[in-house]
Scaffold this motif. Structure first.
Motif, mmCIF file in Angstrom:
data_model
loop_
_atom_site.group_PDB
_atom_site.id
_atom_site.type_symbol
_atom_site.label_atom_id
_atom_site.label_comp_id
_atom_site.label_asym_id
_atom_site.label_seq_id
_atom_site.Cartn_x
_atom_site.Cartn_y
_atom_site.Cartn_z
ATOM 1 N N GLU A 59 0.817 -1.213 0.000
ATOM 2 C CA GLU A 59 0.000 0.000 0.000
ATOM 3 C C GLU A 59 0.853 1.266 0.000
ATOM 4 O O GLU A 59 0.495 2.266 -0.626
ATOM 5 N N LYS B 280 2.035 1.958 -3.481
ATOM 6 C CA LYS B 280 0.926 2.503 -4.271
ATOM 7 C C LYS B 280 0.734 3.995 -3.973
ATOM 8 O O LYS B 280 0.485 4.798 -4.876
ATOM 9 N N HIS C 13 1.072 7.072 -6.601
ATOM 10 C CA HIS C 13 -0.067 7.965 -6.802
ATOM 11 C C HIS C 13 0.284 9.421 -6.482
ATOM 12 O O HIS C 13 -0.399 10.346 -6.939
#
Length: 280
Positions: A256, A259, A263
């Motif tokens: 996570e 990610k 992003h």
């Protein structure tokens, strides 16, 4: 070439690396259980936000942390030789010659009151038996190899007389001239404009292709990592949270935190309705 590299032994092997800071209330972990390896011609990217432990990891590899306030545990093997625990004198023989560092701020890497040539020649003669004249010729040749104009003139200049991009290439030239097996590039493009960033990245890519130098590339710039790295390590709070091939990591991140990093990359929003210059 890639198939040949894969068959070669590891130049650098790091396992179980832990760095702790000594404080009045006990020890505080800075990095924990770091493990990776580097092969010839391989570029390993190390990414993570500020404070994630990237620079602490690199300084521990070079044994540059102050042992009075930090402790280093685990194994750091260069060509099979254990570096952790070596004396300062032994490490000085290794730094620069077998494992080199490119710092993120080139202005901090040079003494302002000595010329580039003085500092370059001193570095060469510390690790070799070359005469001053031979060291000068090697330095000039190394500056030429990183596409710096008039290298003999640059040798006579002081650091403040060169731009940040030129100083960064001088640092690369110094790192390259003794043909180290490993180069640690700590944020090598942070202080540079886009044009100089590209020049530095091309130079690092040439070094690894031409000489088979292994590179540990530390950066928070994911564009730089995607451009040069073969594999990528993601660090968070002093730990490795993900390690993958660069394509796998960017296309299919698993953790996570990875990610979120991806992003967070800036992107250009393109509005078709306002795509023409001067159109309201």
């Amino acid at each position: 070439m890639r198939q040949l590299i894969e068959k070669q032994h590891n130049i650098l092997e790091v396992s179980g690396l832990q760095v702790k800071a000594k404080t009045s209330i006990g020890t505080i972990p800075l990095v924990q259980d770091i493990q990776f390896e580097l092969k010839p011609g391989h570029v390993l990217g190390l990414v993570g936000e500020s404070g994630s432990g990237k620079t602490i990891t690199s300084l521990s590899l070079l044994q540059l942390l102050d042992r009075k306030i930090t402790s280093i545990e685990g194994s750091i093997r260069l060509h099979g030789r254990e570096l952790n625990g070596l004396s300062a004198k032994e490490m000085r023989r290794i730094r620069g010659k077998e494992i080199a560092l490119i710092m993120q701020n080139p202005m901090n890497a040079f003494t302002p009151v000595y010329t580039i040539g003085n500092q370059f020649i001193e570095t060469i003669r510390t690790h070799t038996n070359l005469t001053k004249k031979e060291a000068f010729e090697l330095a000039v040749d190394s500056l030429h190899n990183v596409n710096l104009p008039n290298p003999s003139d640059i040798m006579r200049k002081y650091p403040f007389q060169l731009s940040g991009g030129m100083l960064q290439r001088v640092m690369i030239a110094i790192s390259l001239c003794l043909r180290p097996a490993v180069i640690i590039a700590d944020e090598p493009t942070t202080a540079l404009d886009v044009t100089n960033q590209l020049q530095v990245l091309r130079q690092l890519d040439w070094i690894r292709s031409e000489y088979g130098t292994a590179i540990l590339l530390i950066s928070h710039d994911l564009g730089v990592i995607s451009e040069l790295a073969d594999d990528v390590i993601v660090m968070q709070n002093g730990r490795i949270v993900e390690k993958a091939d660069v394509y796998q990591l960017f296309d299919h991140p698993q953790h996570e935190y990875t990610k979120k990093l991806l992003h967070a990359r800036p992107s250009l929003q393109f509005n078709k309705e306002n795509s023409r210059i001067g159109e309201p």
